[in-house]
Design an enzyme around this catalytic site. Structure first.
Site, PDB file in Angstrom:
ATOM      1  N   HIS A  38       0.797  -1.365   0.102  1.00 55.70           N
ATOM      2  CA  HIS A  38       0.132   0.064   0.078  1.00 55.70           C
ATOM      3  C   HIS A  38       0.850   1.052  -0.101  1.00 55.70           C
ATOM      4  O   HIS A  38       0.585   2.155  -0.763  1.00 55.70           O
ATOM      5  CB  HIS A  38      -0.875   0.043   1.404  1.00 55.70           C
ATOM      6  N   GLN A  62     -18.591  -6.105  -0.845  1.00 51.81           N
ATOM      7  CA  GLN A  62     -17.477  -6.779  -1.578  1.00 51.81           C
ATOM      8  C   GLN A  62     -17.420  -8.343  -0.957  1.00 51.81           C
ATOM      9  O   GLN A  62     -16.680  -8.983  -1.554  1.00 51.81           O
ATOM     10  CB  GLN A  62     -16.527  -6.003  -2.298  1.00 51.81           C
ATOM     11  N   ASP A 151      -3.916  -7.171  -7.407  1.00 56.32           N
ATOM     12  CA  ASP A 151      -5.371  -7.613  -7.727  1.00 56.32           C
ATOM     13  C   ASP A 151      -5.710  -6.984  -9.136  1.00 56.32           C
ATOM     14  O   ASP A 151      -6.293  -6.169  -9.488  1.00 56.32           O
ATOM     15  CB  ASP A 151      -6.267  -6.578  -6.778  1.00 56.32           C
ATOM     16  N   GLN A 154      -9.330  -6.737 -10.660  1.00 55.58           N
ATOM     17  CA  GLN A 154      -9.770  -5.441 -10.054  1.00 55.58           C
ATOM     18  C   GLN A 154      -9.095  -4.265 -10.814  1.00 55.58           C
ATOM     19  O   GLN A 154     -10.201  -3.242 -11.151  1.00 55.58           O
ATOM     20  CB  GLN A 154      -9.285  -5.519  -8.439  1.00 55.58           C
ATOM     21  N   ARG A 188      -3.463 -10.241   4.088  1.00 56.06           N
ATOM     22  CA  ARG A 188      -4.017 -11.638   4.562  1.00 56.06           C
ATOM     23  C   ARG A 188      -2.724 -12.392   4.627  1.00 56.06           C
ATOM     24  O   ARG A 188      -2.994 -13.677   5.495  1.00 56.06           O
ATOM     25  CB  ARG A 188      -4.946 -12.498   3.014  1.00 56.06           C
TER      26      ARG A 188
HETATM   27  O1  PAF Z   1      -8.164  -3.739  -3.128  1.00 56.99           O
HETATM   28  C1  PAF Z   1      -8.846  -3.163  -2.113  1.00 56.99           C
HETATM   29  O2  PAF Z   1      -8.398  -2.789  -0.924  1.00 56.99           O
HETATM   30  C2  PAF Z   1     -10.539  -2.853  -2.286  1.00 56.99           C
HETATM   31  O3  PAF Z   1     -11.082  -3.894  -3.146  1.00 56.99           O
HETATM   32  C3  PAF Z   1     -10.761  -1.492  -2.674  1.00 56.99           C
HETATM   33  C4  PAF Z   1     -10.063  -0.973  -4.132  1.00 56.99           C
HETATM   34  C5  PAF Z   1     -10.324  -0.565  -1.617  1.00 56.99           C
HETATM   35  C6  PAF Z   1     -12.279  -1.416  -2.792  1.00 56.99           C
HETATM   36  O4  PAF Z   1     -12.781  -1.624  -1.490  1.00 56.99           O
END
Ligand code: PAF
Length: 285
Positions: A38, A62, A151, A154, A188
């Protein structure tokens, strides 16, 4: 000093104010439990913008009923401290009731790209992601938003959504951060025992074997897949998928000429891990 904001309108005002002062807004949406992956997104936002807003929201929409919503790691104080160190300007950390007040009934859906891979195993997942990210984009306003390529699907789905709906947001996909031994960083990972962690290395080992084969000339998707699968099935308790598909469509469609990407989702002691590698463009996993 990082400002922590809980209310939607205050977050909107902070981003508007930054833009009014001539600053470009960089948005880093997260679910907290921040790690070096992050923080690499925060640094990317800082390179591209002058005002960095990080959001922390474990989005109930989600997670399916049987998934790990209540067990998802929450480390708010450590997250704030990490953001302070990185010079994040604002953390937006709303309560679920502030994001989804009584009467909430609108969702955003991306069609084809959400169907394969994660979509087969978590059919309601992306609808939750695209809905919450739309809300975050609407609150933040015009900005550059950074998502991790770990991800992979995503990031592709959110890029498509911003394009399709003319959102005033530039979606940037940032590289996966790995431990020196190859393990992709994930919130995780903290669930893994030392033994599980060693077994989880089979995922990056499999991706590396396929990456090596690709760079030695192998182009057959099924052969590349077998190399990943051989490592992963030896160690992981169960596998949702190991696939080699084209990056643009996320399918094996031979008319899609985009680069090949290997994607893995597998479980160890109840923890679900995902990872991926675009052979042509990613560094050796
Ligand atoms: O990747 C994540 O942490 C989540 O899926 C996100 C993009 C913050 C949406 O809740």
């Amino acid at each position: 000093m990082t400002q922590v904001i809980r209310e939607r309108e205050a977050f909107r005002a902070a981003c508007d104010e930054a833009r009014a002062a001539g600053r470009k807004v960089g948005l880093v949406p997260t679910m907290g439990a921040l790690h070096e992956g992050h923080l690499s997104l925060v640094r990317e936002a800082r390179r591209r913008a002058d005002f960095v807003a990080l959001t922390i929201f474990v989005n109930p929409l989600q997670f399916a009923a049987h998934e790990d919503l209540s067990k998802y790691p929450r480390t708010f104080e450590a997250d704030v401290e990490a953001c302070e160190k990185e010079g994040v300007d604002v953390i937006f950390a709303p309560e679920p009731g502030a994001m989804y007040p009584a009467g909430f009934q609108t969702h955003v859906e991306v069609e084809q790209l959400t169907l394969p891979l994660e979509g087969e195993f978590r059919p309601t997942h992306f609808r939750g992601v695209t809905t919450v990210v739309t809300k975050l984009f609407n609150l933040a306003g015009p900005c550059v938003a950074i998502f991790g390529r770990k991800d992979f699907q995503q990031a592709a789905v959110l890029h498509r959504m911003a394009e399709d709906l003319d959102m005033p947001v530039e979606v940037v996909k940032a590289p996966t951060v790995r431990e020196p031994d190859g393990l992709a960083l994930s919130s995780r990972n903290r669930y893994l025992s030392a033994e599980d962690r060693a077994r989880a290395l089979s995922i990056s080992r499999g991706l590396r074997a396929a990456w090596d084969a690709f760079h030695a000339g192998e182009r057959d998707p099924s052969r590349l897949r077998e190399l990943v699968l051989a490592e992963v099935e030896r160690e992981m308790d169960s596998i949702d998928y190991v696939r080699v598909v084209h990056e643009a469509s996320l399918t094996e469609d031979p008319t899609d000429a985009s680069p090949l990407v290997a994607l893995v989702a597998a479980r160890i002691s109840g923890t679900r891990l995902i990872d991926n590698c675009v052979f042509e463009t990613d560094a050796r996993p």
